[in-house]
Design a protein around this motif. Structure first.
Motif, PDB file in Angstrom:
ATOM      1  N   VAL A  13       0.843  -1.204   0.000  1.00 48.94           N
ATOM      2  CA  VAL A  13       0.000   0.000   0.000  1.00 48.94           C
ATOM      3  C   VAL A  13       0.874   1.248   0.000  1.00 48.94           C
ATOM      4  O   VAL A  13       0.631   2.204  -0.757  1.00 48.94           O
ATOM      5  N   ARG A  14       1.894   1.225   0.851  1.00 49.65           N
ATOM      6  CA  ARG A  14       2.783   2.386   0.956  1.00 49.65           C
ATOM      7  C   ARG A  14       3.501   2.659  -0.358  1.00 49.65           C
ATOM      8  O   ARG A  14       3.565   3.804  -0.828  1.00 49.65           O
ATOM      9  N   LEU A  15       4.003   1.627  -0.991  1.00 50.78           N
ATOM     10  CA  LEU A  15       4.728   1.802  -2.250  1.00 50.78           C
ATOM     11  C   LEU A  15       3.795   2.281  -3.365  1.00 50.78           C
ATOM     12  O   LEU A  15       4.168   3.123  -4.190  1.00 50.78           O
ATOM     13  N   ARG A  16       2.582   1.750  -3.380  1.00 46.93           N
ATOM     14  CA  ARG A  16       1.621   2.165  -4.410  1.00 46.93           C
ATOM     15  C   ARG A  16       1.265   3.633  -4.251  1.00 46.93           C
ATOM     16  O   ARG A  16       1.172   4.373  -5.242  1.00 46.93           O
ATOM     17  N   ARG A  17       1.058   4.066  -3.015  1.00 45.17           N
ATOM     18  CA  ARG A  17       0.700   5.461  -2.785  1.00 45.17           C
ATOM     19  C   ARG A  17       1.861   6.395  -3.110  1.00 45.17           C
ATOM     20  O   ARG A  17       1.653   7.503  -3.629  1.00 45.17           O
ATOM     21  N   GLN A  18       3.071   5.945  -2.822  1.00 47.36           N
ATOM     22  CA  GLN A  18       4.231   6.750  -3.191  1.00 47.36           C
ATOM     23  C   GLN A  18       4.343   6.864  -4.706  1.00 47.36           C
ATOM     24  O   GLN A  18       4.650   7.937  -5.239  1.00 47.36           O
ATOM     25  N   ALA A  19       4.060   5.764  -5.390  1.00 44.68           N
ATOM     26  CA  ALA A  19       4.100   5.782  -6.852  1.00 44.68           C
ATOM     27  C   ALA A  19       3.028   6.708  -7.417  1.00 44.68           C
ATOM     28  O   ALA A  19       3.263   7.437  -8.398  1.00 44.68           O
ATOM     29  N   ASN A  20       1.852   6.703  -6.805  1.00 40.83           N
ATOM     30  CA  ASN A  20       0.771   7.590  -7.247  1.00 40.83           C
ATOM     31  C   ASN A  20       1.163   9.053  -7.070  1.00 40.83           C
ATOM     32  O   ASN A  20       0.854   9.903  -7.923  1.00 40.83           O
TER      33      ASN A  20
END
Length: 260
Positions: A13-20
């Motif tokens: 979740v953290r990595l996806r949000r950072q990517a977003n």
């Protein structure tokens, strides 16, 4: 959920949000290229800037799963130019306010943001103004520049609290600068009251959580009859509007806010 149907891990979740977040800011480049093309083809720099202003903030918010419910949208265009005031909690609410204003506005920001390679550059390209709160003489000169921009038809977007506040601190004291700009330029004040911004991001945090923020745009407040002697009282009245709105969230905004 992941594409395999399994629950997403906290790290995922953290990595996806950072990517977003990176993707959202990255969209400034193609949108900026489009804005440049619009400006060149129309031979109108402001038209190009307006393309960018009305496009990128909304894309940035959408990419990061940030939605907003707005009441009083008619007040965004009721009187332009105007000084638009928003209560400030984190790094996201300026983008929400920007997405609402769309065209023909500039931002007043603290001096420290001028050195930010992304936000500072974007604000400078849009004729933004950076206020040095530690140098009263320089601040006064800066406000004169803002007044001239307002007189030429550009609305002003500013956080009257001066900086983001702790989420538990309510509405901070309002500084006089925004109100003096409105008086000098002869344009109204339009309060933008933002609720629940803390569910999106904490103060000074780049960690963004998808969610929905409520926004109430109150009617324009004329300043024609305001004087320097009564200014503290007028500012207190406007600040009270924020406190009252946040304490008892309306289903629709009133036809008028406070007497001018």
């Amino acid at each position: 959920m992941t594409t395999t149907g399994l629950p997403e891990t906290p790290r995922g979740v953290r990595l996806r949000r950072q990517a977003n977040l990176v993707a959202g800011f990255g969209l400034a480049l193609p949108v900026g290229a489009g804005a440049l093309a619009v400006g060149l083809l129309s031979r109108n720099r402001r038209r190009g800037l307006n393309f960018f202003l009305s496009t990128w903030p909304q894309l940035l918010l959408a990419t990061n799963g940030i939605r907003y419910r707005v009441i009083g949208t008619e007040n965004l265009a009721a009187q332009r130019p105007a000084v638009f005031l928003y209560n400030h909690r984190n790094g996201v609410d300026p983008f929400i306010a920007a997405a609402l204003l769309r065209n023909d506005w500039i931002k007043i920001a603290k001096k420290e943001l001028a050195s930010d390679p992304i936000i500072g550059t974007l604000l400078k390209l849009n004729d933004g103004v950076f206020l040095d709160r530690d140098d009263p003489a320089a601040a006064v000169e800066t406000l004169h520049d803002v007044e001239e921009r307002a007189k030429h038809g550009l609305s002003i977007l500013i956080a009257p609290e001066g900086t983001s506040r702790d989420t538990m601190a309510g509405v901070g004291p309002f500084k006089k600068g925004a109100f003096r700009i409105a008086m000098a330029a002869g344009i109204p004040i339009v309060p933008i009251v933002i609720r629940n911004a803390e569910i999106i991001a904490a103060k000074n945090s780049l960690k963004i959580t998808p969610g929905t923020v409520d926004v109430a745009v109150l009617p324009p407040i004329p300043v024609d009859e305001w004087t320097l002697e009564t200014l503290p009282e007028r500012i207190a009245e406007v600040r009270q509007l924020y406190l009252d709105t946040l304490a008892d969230w309306p289903t629709e905004v009133p036809k008028a806010a406070v007497p001018g």
